[in-house]
Design a protein around this motif. Structure first.
Motif, short mmCIF file in Angstrom:
data_model
loop_
_atom_site.label_atom_id
_atom_site.label_comp_id
_atom_site.label_asym_id
_atom_site.label_seq_id
_atom_site.Cartn_x
_atom_site.Cartn_y
_atom_site.Cartn_z
N ARG C 944 0.85 -0.89 0.05
CA ARG C 944 0.28 -0.35 0.69
C ARG C 944 0.98 1.44 0.03
O ARG C 944 1.45 1.64 1.07
CB ARG C 944 -0.76 0.23 0.82
N ASP C 946 0.74 4.25 -0.15
CA ASP C 946 0.47 5.01 0.46
C ASP C 946 0.82 4.91 2.29
O ASP C 946 0.70 6.47 2.90
CB ASP C 946 -1.18 5.23 0.73
N ARG C 947 0.91 4.13 2.17
CA ARG C 947 1.62 3.99 3.78
C ARG C 947 2.61 3.67 3.80
O ARG C 947 3.71 3.51 4.70
CB ARG C 947 0.96 2.66 4.38
N CYS C 948 4.00 2.93 3.19
CA CYS C 948 5.29 3.39 2.44
C CYS C 948 5.87 4.45 2.88
O CYS C 948 6.32 5.38 2.29
CB CYS C 948 6.01 2.02 1.28
N SER C 949 6.91 4.22 3.52
CA SER C 949 7.90 5.34 3.93
C SER C 949 9.32 4.80 3.59
O SER C 949 10.28 5.81 3.33
CB SER C 949 8.10 5.63 5.59
N GLY C 950 9.62 4.22 2.60
CA GLY C 950 10.51 3.21 2.37
C GLY C 950 11.85 3.21 2.71
O GLY C 950 13.26 3.74 2.05
N CYS C 951 11.99 2.63 3.58
CA CYS C 951 12.68 2.09 4.49
C CYS C 951 13.96 0.91 4.37
O CYS C 951 14.65 1.16 4.60
CB CYS C 951 12.81 2.88 6.47
N ALA C 952 13.26 0.60 3.34
CA ALA C 952 13.28 -0.59 2.82
C ALA C 952 14.51 -2.24 3.83
O ALA C 952 14.68 -2.23 3.34
CB ALA C 952 15.47 -0.01 2.63
N ILE C 965 13.04 -0.97 -2.81
CA ILE C 965 12.37 0.66 -3.66
C ILE C 965 12.64 1.51 -4.75
O ILE C 965 13.17 1.03 -5.23
CB ILE C 965 13.57 1.24 -1.84
N GLU C 969 10.22 6.41 -7.05
CA GLU C 969 8.28 7.21 -6.05
C GLU C 969 9.40 7.08 -4.41
O GLU C 969 7.78 7.23 -3.77
CB GLU C 969 7.77 5.90 -6.39
N LYS C 970 10.15 6.38 -4.35
CA LYS C 970 10.80 5.98 -3.20
C LYS C 970 10.00 5.45 -2.25
O LYS C 970 9.76 5.38 -1.06
CB LYS C 970 11.23 6.73 -2.22
N VAL C 971 8.78 4.08 -2.78
CA VAL C 971 8.60 3.44 -1.74
C VAL C 971 8.50 1.94 -2.63
O VAL C 971 9.63 1.78 -4.01
CB VAL C 971 7.06 3.42 -2.45
N ARG C 990 6.98 -2.28 9.51
CA ARG C 990 6.42 -1.01 10.86
C ARG C 990 5.41 -0.47 10.13
O ARG C 990 4.05 -0.35 11.05
CB ARG C 990 7.31 0.21 11.35
N CYS C 991 5.05 -0.07 9.10
CA CYS C 991 3.98 1.08 8.61
C CYS C 991 2.94 0.40 8.32
O CYS C 991 1.76 0.93 7.43
CB CYS C 991 5.13 1.62 7.50
N GLY C 992 3.13 -1.08 8.51
CA GLY C 992 2.04 -1.92 7.55
C GLY C 992 1.41 -1.84 6.62
O GLY C 992 0.12 -1.24 5.81
#
Lengths: 139, 322, 1022
Positions: C944, C946-952, C965, C969-971, C990-992
């Protein structure tokens, strides 16, 4: 029959521990009817929150079991899982959750006997502790 | 030269010829005890920079706020020890590119705890705060001026800080500072561990029953930068949003685990908590386990994978049923 | 028409791991396989093994998925209890006469409940458990047999032999027993035959000195393996048969029935050293106080990562390795065994052990001789099927191939390699069409369920009395009726029987069900069947869930019916909770480009390229040097006198003239993008021109390089040379001037120490080969060989014997006391060298003035492996060699699909082994390239955004490089083609932002919260 029966949630990986549980059955090895099983593809799938939610839902104990190190069907999922459990377990103990309520094991597809032993052990451990109270949500 | 002066000179140089487009630091805020973040692009503005006990916020967090905002820009940032660990964490977590960040570490003498300052001033309004980096800090009000021991108003996380100085940086300003040992930092954890299981539970319960689910701890945490926090997601319903104790407790436990190997121990959560919950204890416990088991500390080694994105085959597994 | 079908099918004889692998590879290429197996089950030897070296993987765990894949594959026709009696016709059109023996149990009726076995009065020694356990005349071969149905051993059945009993017929709940069953002869028309008949352990009864017959505490390696096995007769608790006591000392005797020309076993069984090391490690893990000793001649840990395992046994597990010959064993009064053993220096020692394990060698199966006669195949001197140099997988009869250990001892990965390799060879006689599974399936139109309220149907199975005898199934079904969203619930006698499957389909129709839950046995065996069934009724197959109330309930709680019933209810309730959240899943088609890229133009790369091109695929063969040939150019002799250079020349010519192969020499890989079926690779030639190639698969055959040593005065005199240089010298007769009186060879130069803790595998055989060649050319030369262990495994042992019989002297040195060399005339570029070393027999220093010192230098991994590995996103091992997906069962695959490895790029190996492995890599690649599309599994991760912070973190934990990643888009983005659905990324997010289809967070939460624990607590308390 009036004796209290603990209920323990067992989250088992499909390829090793779930297969080990099947083998215990096929071999007719008897163990206490305490566990309720959730099958997941890999122990690596197990979010720590699943374990916390199980305790909150009232399960008296939680067992997560995966493939032995090196045996993971997905190469390294159990190693990823192991790091998570390695933190959750001491953290729960630290805040005062009885350590025996939440346990982890490695059981292979060939270890039917061991599966039964593990279930017997965790059931006895939990039985000694009595019904879970801490972290159980009152409804 | 004072740390502040040297910082201003360094930043001016960087903006003039050091190839940075933007610098992030602090300036004096509207409240004398709280420095405000400052973004500067003009070398002249370097004079506005301050660096003292009031610089409690973490200037690195802007890298997580809008990942596009620094695209194509080289950004400088001044960092306390904990801030530098956040910066390293962000780089490892792909929130920033090392090549595009100029990290300026500064000698950190700790940041204040507003509650402690308020009581030091006897509840009187503070109009001015002077910190020249020495053992005492001067508080001035309408009709008073007092010198207070620095340590008496420091945030408790600073008193037990093991990494006051930026570890990874391109420039360092000031003198490296003596830190406390790891064992000193873990004193409270060890003491808590020595209690009985029931006692630990009672104390935890007493502490976390206070939670009002305001999420100030999460909002201020430099390691909490998910787009949508799990508690705010309803598919799946990860955890109940009530102040019922188990809901609160599980929220905090999951937060502890989400910042495992990522918590830089800045203490911002504890400072932000309106209910004075001792939030550091559990984070420290987890950090201790991460260090002992995985030999990793959050944001310390820019070359290492983050602890929870890594594993070793022959790791200690004493918690696995024999 | 007839010829066409023959060319689209193959007969595989033997269903051990080699036969299974060959069958699966063929079937995946669209070939129909007749898998003919003598016993009632597939699996072969592997199910008997507890753990496997050098990873200690559980044998059954790794084999089971392959077994079930094999039994479920629509193109694999299994003929158990069957034998191949004769072959006629020509390759491409062979007629095979097969006899299927009577099973006396109708497999379509048998539900494997086991009542028959319980009641059968005939007790027999169990073959699977090597007589450590009893079995019955009606039985399964072992508990996890596949197929799982029972069969009767007619020679032991009372009714079939004496006309009385019929107990099994009486107790069988489904009427499956059929005493009238007859043997059937069938004819199978196939294009090729692959023999995978396996191997037997040597029977030590004939070797008197080991007292296997008379001492119960002397056991064979296989018996010991069953003792160690958790599912074995002792449950993994090793005890002495004499007194039931756990042994505290254990001796392994190596080479029992191997390396012994006195009993026509002048070959090395290759696997026993590692087998003993493994058993000593596992035994130590079971018994912490155990002291294990291994008595050996040479430790032959020659495979990939074997020496590290050997080192671990010695230094971590304290296993004692003693180089000594055991001359005799005397049984003491307490059942212990006194070993009398002789060291190299002739001294004799006696020592008592609690138990002795005979590391029995491997020998041809007794049936091999008869089979060779009836199929007209040649055997070698020891009775293995004969295959030749350059053609390691062919028998003497065209169209008939051999794999596994049937043509010589092999370990598991070598067997798997040879099986896939044999497939590539057999393919030459087959007609391969590219398959399109995505469109071939003729499933009915799928019912739309998205957005509809769940309507769940629950079927609770009695499984005869297997479940219903313990669990109150009617009560369970009634409970389910009351659950939210359950539209229908009923109990059925056998859910998996054909008539019941029809009932399920009807109920879907009648009640408009859109989710189905079956409470019965285990999803591991039955989920595919039920999924297929609901699919036939128009439901997406993923709208199915099982509750395991037999294997994990009724069978495990036979004495507690009430508790078993309440557990069953909970399991059903949990399954219903999960089913509500099930979604139809799509298996996305991924198109496959038919072209292949082979990296490396040595023998391995060329062989793989030829096999692929012969199968009709365009191949790009990229070689960084200016000419083809690689290391093979330095192989100038073979043991059997065949000419490697002639073979190489022909191979190069075939490659260069093959229409399907484009050779790019002097070219380097600069960039690799894409994934299975859809790679694009940037290649740069010597003049910096670049070109992008698109292809569906990659084979890595980048080879190895000879280690450049600075030891032993190499480079300081022309008289110190490497084995490769020496081989050239032999060929060209360019020896140093003067007489060649003394030639000293030193082994393990750079291998097995320091940064190269591995054996380079080929050097011992190469040294022996060159020494024999030297003797042919300079009969008078004295040959001295300094080695640590001589590792002439397999049939090379013969040549080692020949060399020693001819008078060559072998000195074993220890790494802390290597041979020392000095220049005899310092300053002279042609100075001879003086070699001094310890003679372990005389235990004193010997000094040899050598005219030539030949060094067996290690094989190194090329340094640029790491660059290529990064581009391909595949791993290297600690020695810099490419690391396969699984060292046992996926020896040429990478975890990343569509990429394969062969030859020295994988690990050191000889020419024939490289040939077999490159054929295997080609066959494995063909399993993809022969498909126009493949279907990604439905159970995969999704993002999803919209929830991804791209932390890899997901990228870091994924073992398959299936999520990364997106730099723009960095997701996170999941590659559906590569995702295996393990969920490690999901739990690490973590971000679900990630979820796993089929095991979603929502579903698992629903299952966890399904039970009203307090209420049920009240029930159990009454």
């Amino acid at each position: 029959m009036s004796e209290w029966q603990p209920r323990i949630l067992a989250i088992l990986c499909n390829w090793c521990s779930y297969a080990g549980a099947d083998l215990a059955g096929v071999s007719r090895i008897q163990y206490p009817p305490s566990i309720r099983v959730i099958r997941v593809p890999c122990s690596g799938r197990v979010d720590q929150l699943f374990i916390l939610k199980s305790l909150q839902s009232g399960f008296d104990g939680v067992l997560v079991s995966g493939c032995h190190p090196g045996d993971c069907h997905y190469i390294s999922g159990n190693y990823v899982a192991r790091r998570k459990f390695a933190l959750l377990k001491p953290l729960l103990e630290f805040i005062g959750i009885e350590p025996d309520r939440v346990q982890f094991s490695w059981i292979s597809a060939g270890e039917g006997e061991r599966f039964a032993e593990v279930i017997t052990k965790i059931t006895e451990d939990v039985r000694k502790l009595g019904p879970s109270k801490r972290l159980v949500k009152k409804t | 030269m004072s740390v502040e002066k040297e910082l201003r000179r360094t930043v001016k140089d960087l903006l003039e010829e050091g190839g940075i487009d933007l610098f992030i630091g602090w300036e004096r805020g509207s409240l004398p005890t709280v420095a405000s973040p400052l973004f500067i692009t003009d070398p002249v503005d370097a004079e506005r920079l301050i660096f003292d006990i009031t610089c409690g916020s973490n200037p690195a967090v802007y890298f997580t706020k809008d990942r596009r905002q620094f695209d194509g820009r080289r950004v400088g940032v001044v960092l306390k020890g904990c801030d530098s660990r956040s910066m390293v964490l962000y780089i490892k977590e792909k929130q920033a590119d090392r090549e595009n960040v100029v990290m300026v570490g500064a000698q950190c003498n700790g940041v204040l705890d507003r509650g402690k300052v308020a009581s030091a001033a006897g509840g009187r309004e503070i109009l001015e705060l002077e910190d020249d980096g020495e053992k005492t800090v001067t508080l001035k009000g309408r009709d008073y001026e007092i010198a207070v021991e620095r340590d008496s108003i420091l945030s408790s996380s600073c008193l037990s800080c093991i990494h006051p100085d930026a570890l990874e940086c391109d420039h360092f300003i000031g003198e490296p500072r003596q830190s406390v040992t790891r064992e000193q930092r873990l004193r409270e954890v060890r003491e808590f561990e020595a209690l009985s299981s029931t006692e630990r539970w009672e104390r935890t319960r007493h502490e976390y029953e206070k939670c009002i689910r305001c999420y100030a701890c999460r909002n201020v945490c430099p390691s909490c930068y998910c787009a949508v926090c799990f508690v705010d997601q309803n598919d799946p319903p990860w955890i109940g949003g009530t102040c019922e104790f188990t809901d609160s407790m599980i929220f905090h436990l999951v937060r502890n685990l989400h910042v495992a190997g990522r918590c830089v121990e800045c203490g911002a959560c504890a400072r932000a908590c309106p209910m004075d919950i001792d939030l550091l204890l559990l984070n420290r416990k987890v950090a201790m386990e991460v260090l002992e088991r995985f030999n990793d500390e959050a944001g310390m080694d820019i070359t290492a994978k983050p602890a929870m994105a890594d594993f070793k085959e022959d790791e200690k597994q004493d918690f696995i049923m024999g | 028409m007839r010829e066409n079908t023959a060319r689209k099918s193959v007969l595989v004889l033997g269903a051990g791991i080699a036969g299974i692998q060959a069958s699966l590879d063929l079937a995946e290429m669209g070939i129909t396989v007749h898998l003919v197996e003598d016993t009632p089950t597939i699996g072969g030897r592997m199910p008997q093994l507890d753990k496997t070296f050098p990873t200690n993987d559980c044998s059954m765990c790794i084999l089971s998925p392959k077994m079930s894949e094999c039994i479920r594959h629509p193109l694999i026709k299994l003929h158990i209890m069957s034998s191949l009696e004769g072959i006629s016709g020509e390759p491409g059109d062979l007629k095979c006469r097969v006899i299927e023996r009577a099973k006396y149990v109708d497999p379509s009726k048998c539900v494997s409940c086991g009542l028959c076995e319980e009641k059968c009065p005939v007790k027999l020694d169990d073959v699977f458990d090597v007589s450590l356990r009893k079995t019955k005349a009606i039985s399964r071969y072992f508990l996890q047999s596949i197929p799982s149905e029972y069969t009767i051993k007619r020679e032991h059945c009372l009714y079939l032999t004496k006309g009385v009993c019929r107990l099994c017929e009486k107790v069988c709940p489904t009427g499956a027993i059929d005493y009238e069953d007859k043997d059937r002869e069938i004819e199978l028309n196939v294009g090729a035959v692959i023999l995978a008949t396996g191997i037997d352990p040597f029977d030590p009864i004939s070797i008197g000195q080991y007292h296997y017959h008379s001492s119960v505490n002397v056991v064979t390696a296989l018996e010991f393996e069953r003792m160690l096995s958790a599912s074995g007769p002792l449950g993994g608790h090793v005890v002495r048969a004499s007194d039931g006591r756990e042994p505290s000392t254990l001796a392994f005797i190596q080479c029992v029935g191997s390396r012994d020309s006195g009993i026509n076993r002048n070959y090395c069984s290759s696997a026993c050293c590692m087998f003993a090391i493994k058993q000593s490690i596992i035994a130590r893990e079971h018994m912490k106080e155990l002291k294990a000793s291994i008595f050996y001649m040479d430790i032959r840990a020659f495979g990939k990562d074997f020496d590290k395992y050997y080192d671990k046994a010695e230094n971590k597990y304290g296993v004692r390795f003693t180089r000594a010959r055991v001359a005799d064993i005397i049984e003491l009064t307490d059942g212990s065994l006194e070993l009398k053993y002789t060291f190299e220096n002739g001294s004799i020692q006696r020592e008592a052990f609690d138990m002795v394990v005979l590391s029995t060698g491997l020998q041809p199966r007794p049936e091999t001789r008869g089979l060779a006669e009836s199929l007209d195949l040649k055997l070698n001197d020891y009775g293995f099927f004969r295959s030749k140099t350059f053609l390691p997988l062919e028998t003497s009869r065209p169209g008939v191939f051999v794999c596994g250990a049937a043509n010589g001892p092999k370990d598991i990965p070598e067997s798997v390699v040879s099986a896939s390799g044999a497939v590539a060879e057999a393919a030459k006689y087959l007609e391969l069409d590219r398959q399109d599974p995505a469109t071939q399936e003729d499933a009915p139109p799928e019912q739309q369920v998205t957005g509809e309220r769940p309507r769940v149907g629950v079927f609770v199975c009695h499984c005869g009395i297997n479940i219903a005898g313990v669990v109150d199934v009617k009560d369970v079904a009634a409970m389910a009726e009351g659950l939210q969203n359950v539209e229908h619930s009923e109990d059925v006698v056998y859910a998996c029987s054909t008539d019941c499957l029809e009932v399920i389909k009807q109920r879907i129709e009648e009640h408009g069900l859109n989710r189905v839950v079956v409470a019965a046995c285990t999803p591991r065996t039955h989920e595919p069947l039920f999924r297929e069934t609901i699919n036939e009724a128009g439901l997406n197959p993923y709208l199915f869930e099982m509750a395991n109330i037999r294997d994990q309930c009724s069978w495990a709680h036979m004495e507690e019916p009430e508790l078993a019933t309440s557990k069953s209810k909970d399991l059903v309730e949990m399954a219903v909770a999960k089913s509500r959240g099930l979604h139809p899943l799509e298996r996305l088609p991924i198109s496959i480009d038919p072209e292949a890229l082979v990296i490396g133009g040595g023998l391995s790369g060329m062989t793989a390229a030829l096999d692929l091109a012969d199968a009709g695929h365009q191949v790009y063969l990229v070689e960084k040097e200016d000419e083809l040939g690689g290391n093979m150019r330095d192989i100038l002799f073979n043991f059997d006198g065949s000419d490697p250079q002639e073979f190489l020349g022909k191979t190069i010519e075939r490659v260069q003239s093959h229409k399907g192969i484009r050779v790019l020499t002097g070219a380097n890989i600069r960039e690799v993008n894409g994934y299975v079926g859809n790679f694009s690779t940037l290649v740069e030639d010597g003049e910096s021109r670049t070109e992008t190639l698109t292809h569906g698969a990659v084979i890595v055959a980048t080879g190895g390089i000879e280690h450049r040593t600075s030891e032993y005065l190499y480079g300081e005199t022309t008289r110190v040379v490497t084995q490769t240089e020496f081989e050239r010298m032999l060929k060209d007769e360019t020896f140093p001037a003067g007489r060649l009186r003394n030639v000293v060879m030193v082994q393990c130069v750079g291998s097995r120490e320091g940064e190269r803790m591995y054996c380079s595998r080929v050097c011992c055989s190469k040294a022996v080969k060159n020494a024999l060649e030297l003797r042919k050319r300079r009969a008078g030369a004295n040959i001295y060989m300094a080695c640590r262990d001589i590792r002439t495994y397999g049939f090379s042992e013969e040549y080692y014997t020949e060399l020693r019989d001819g008078g060559a002297l072998v000195f074993r040195y220890k790494p802390d006391r290597k041979p020392e060399v000095e220049l005899m005339s310092p300053g002279d570029p042609d100075s001879r060298v003086r070699v001094s070393m310890i003679d372990p027999v005389l235990e004193k220093e010997v000094v040899i003035d050598a005219d030539l010192l030949v060094l067996a230098t290690a094989i190194d991994a090329p340094e640029d492996n790491s660059v290529l590995a990064k581009m391909l996103k595949v791993p290297l091992n600690s020695d810099g060699m490419f690391l396969e997906a699984h060292v046992k069962l996926r020896p040429v695959d990478f975890a990343t699909e569509g990429i394969f490895v062969c030859g020295l790029a994988h690990s050191p190996k000889d020419m024939n082994e490289s040939l077999a492995q490159s054929m295997a890599a080609a066959a494995r690649a063909l399993t993809f390239l022969q498909k126009k599309t493949i279907l990604a599994d439905g159970t995969i991760a999704e993002v999803r955004k919209d929830r991804c912070s791209g932390c890899a973190y997901c990228e870091a934990v994924c073992a398959y490089s299936a999520i990364e990643i997106d730099p723009e888009e960095k997701v996170a983005v999941v590659n559906d083609a590569l995702c295996k659905g393990c969920g490690a990324c999901v739990a690490s997010c973590r971000c679900g932002a990630l979820d796993l289809r089929g095991f979603s967070n929502r579903q698992i939460h629903a299952v966890i919260g399904a039970l009203d624990i307090e209420a049920v607590e009240g029930v159990t308390a009454t």
